[in-house]
Design a protein around this motif. Structure first.
Motif, PDB file in Angstrom:
ATOM      1  N   GLN A 148       5.018  -3.886  -6.140  1.00 20.37           N
ATOM      2  CA  GLN A 148       6.432  -3.822  -6.519  1.00 20.37           C
ATOM      3  C   GLN A 148       7.327  -4.060  -5.309  1.00 20.37           C
ATOM      4  O   GLN A 148       6.875  -4.071  -4.171  1.00 20.37           O
ATOM      5  N   ALA A 203       1.987   8.313 -11.313  1.00 17.25           N
ATOM      6  CA  ALA A 203       2.152   7.633 -10.032  1.00 17.25           C
ATOM      7  C   ALA A 203       0.982   7.907  -9.101  1.00 17.25           C
ATOM      8  O   ALA A 203       0.508   7.019  -8.410  1.00 17.25           O
ATOM      9  N   CYS A 204       0.502   9.166  -9.088  1.00 20.04           N
ATOM     10  CA  CYS A 204      -0.566   9.466  -8.141  1.00 20.04           C
ATOM     11  C   CYS A 204      -1.933   9.273  -8.771  1.00 20.04           C
ATOM     12  O   CYS A 204      -2.946   9.315  -8.095  1.00 20.04           O
ATOM     13  N   GLN A 251       5.472   1.248  -6.021  1.00 17.59           N
ATOM     14  CA  GLN A 251       4.046   1.214  -5.729  1.00 17.59           C
ATOM     15  C   GLN A 251       3.619  -0.192  -5.326  1.00 17.59           C
ATOM     16  O   GLN A 251       4.382  -1.135  -5.462  1.00 17.59           O
ATOM     17  N   TYR A 296       9.610   5.617  -8.766  1.00 17.91           N
ATOM     18  CA  TYR A 296       8.602   5.378  -7.736  1.00 17.91           C
ATOM     19  C   TYR A 296       8.482   3.887  -7.469  1.00 17.91           C
ATOM     20  O   TYR A 296       8.705   3.070  -8.363  1.00 17.91           O
ATOM     21  N   LYS A 309       3.025   4.772  -1.460  1.00 16.19           N
ATOM     22  CA  LYS A 309       4.028   5.069  -2.473  1.00 16.19           C
ATOM     23  C   LYS A 309       5.355   5.459  -1.862  1.00 16.19           C
ATOM     24  O   LYS A 309       5.416   6.136  -0.846  1.00 16.19           O
ATOM     25  N   LYS A 350       9.381   6.920  -2.978  1.00 11.40           N
ATOM     26  CA  LYS A 350      10.263   7.444  -4.014  1.00 11.40           C
ATOM     27  C   LYS A 350      11.689   7.011  -3.708  1.00 11.40           C
ATOM     28  O   LYS A 350      12.121   7.050  -2.554  1.00 11.40           O
ATOM     29  N   LYS A 403       0.856  -1.194   0.000  1.00  6.59           N
ATOM     30  CA  LYS A 403       0.000   0.000   0.000  1.00  6.59           C
ATOM     31  C   LYS A 403       0.887   1.237   0.000  1.00  6.59           C
ATOM     32  O   LYS A 403       1.979   1.199   0.561  1.00  6.59           O
ATOM     33  N   VAL A 409       2.605   4.074   3.652  1.00  7.13           N
ATOM     34  CA  VAL A 409       2.770   2.744   3.065  1.00  7.13           C
ATOM     35  C   VAL A 409       2.603   1.616   4.071  1.00  7.13           C
ATOM     36  O   VAL A 409       2.794   1.798   5.275  1.00  7.13           O
ATOM     37  N   GLU A 448       3.590   8.539   0.405  1.00  5.40           N
ATOM     38  CA  GLU A 448       2.173   8.302   0.685  1.00  5.40           C
ATOM     39  C   GLU A 448       2.135   7.105   1.612  1.00  5.40           C
ATOM     40  O   GLU A 448       2.713   6.062   1.277  1.00  5.40           O
TER      41      GLU A 448
END
Lengths: 208, 208
Positions: free
Chosen positions: A74, A160-161, A71, A69, A52, A54, A50, A99, A97
């Motif tokens: 991954q 990405a967002c 996500q 990124y 994001k 970087k 869950k 995670v 974001e």
DNA sequence: ATCCTACAGTAACATTTATCACAGAAGGTT
DNA sequence: AACCTTCTGTGATAAATGTTACTGTAGGAT
């Protein structure tokens, strides 16, 4: 359950999912957390379930150059690679974001390669796609000028967002492209004149 | 035998060496041969047993940006990654010193991962070191200016050839750094004035 | 020798990017 | 409202890099 591992990693076999659930530790991190620092030793491989992250490359002067990124679905290729040899991290990972990540200990990572075909394939595919992404970064900085790189940066952010607003200051963008705020401001202004974006405070709307 | 696989790949187990000798094909290529083109499908993994190869990233405009060297004892990570998925090559490989390479067919590559621990470790280590090398390339183009990049380029060349003479024209160097010949000439002249190099026709002697 | 071609040097200029300096605007805090 | 901080815009200037144009030179081919 909506966020089951099986949904996020559909290619994992059922046995692998079970094994992961038994051996991994699910951890949550808030936006802004630095998950990994340059030079730090790596003890786990992280599967993103869950949020994001970087991934940056840091210069000696402290610059933070955005690589890519990460996500849900991954995993950090570098953590896999380094985990396998228990080496130092060459990169920095920052949560952008909130995670949840499934932490996989070093030994399991290695063991599963032999035992689970779907894990092996996932690892190989992770290497491949991260490598490709870094090569795309090389393309950008080697062959393109700052205006194209900025456009690419914004596009990648919105991909990405999943939205068309970039809620970042010019200064933040400048750091991640390793240039100066003034350059970013100027190039954005030109993009606005070309009708590509609409500029607000702390927000850039992508129009095309 | 001087050039036995065991000497060049000391970490390979004896069984693996035997398997490679049974399944691989040793091929020779002359300097200048393009072993792999951008966009080409990859059908083999190549183990270098002799000579030198340069790996490039190509721009749309046809620029040839040097990523790294491959030498005896190494393998092309990209070929491994792409072989595993039979994907297109993202890079270009050029022989710069007559090479012998052991070609490993797709199926073996995959099969050995499960059967030979030393192959598995070699592949992982190959991924790791190539990834690191590309990250170093990113460092250079993201954080450094052309004079530093040129110095790095020359140093890497002399490391690779094990000598202190670079027998390349300014034009060739310029292409591999994606800049222009005039810039390279200027910067080399400055380096000569600083006593770092001696310039001859088609040759740069490194003095320090 | 003559010719030819690739290579190297360099000046002048254009363009891109970086840096400095400053001003104004937005939004929060008191 | 008054104040403060952060963000943004922009001009002036500097530095780095790219481009154009021209010159000379080394070495090979004839």
């Amino acid at each position: 359950m909506q966020h089951s591992l099986k949904n996020i990693f559909p290619n994992f076999s059922n046995e692998l999912i079970e094994t992961i659930e038994k051996n991994g530790t699910l951890q949550d991190f808030k936006t802004g957390t630095i998950l990994m620092r340059t030079g730090q030793y790596i003890k786990n491989t992280a599967l993103i379930t869950k949020g994001k992250i970087k991934i940056y490359r840091q210069g000696e002067d402290g610059g933070e150059f955005l690589l890519y990124y990460l996500q849900p679905g991954q995993a950090c290729a570098i953590s896999m690679i380094c985990t396998a040899k228990s080496e130092k991290s060459q990169i920095m990972a920052k949560v952008v974001e909130d995670v949840s990540v499934m932490m996989i200990p070093l030994q399991s990572m290695d063991k599963w390669m032999m035992e689970h075909r779907s894990w092996y394939e996932f690892v190989i595919e992770t290497y491949r796609s991260r490598f490709e992404e870094v090569l795309e970064v090389v393309d950008n900085i080697a062959f393109r000028s700052m205006d194209e790189r900025l456009e690419f940066y914004l596009k990648r952010h919105s991909d990405a967002c999943g939205c068309s607003e970039v809620n970042l200051s010019h200064q933040e963008i400048a750091s991640e492209l390793n240039t100066s705020r003034e350059v970013v401001s100027r190039l954005l202004k030109k993009m606005e004149q070309r009708g590509l974006v609409k500029l607000n405070r702390n927000q850039i709307e992508l129009l095309k």
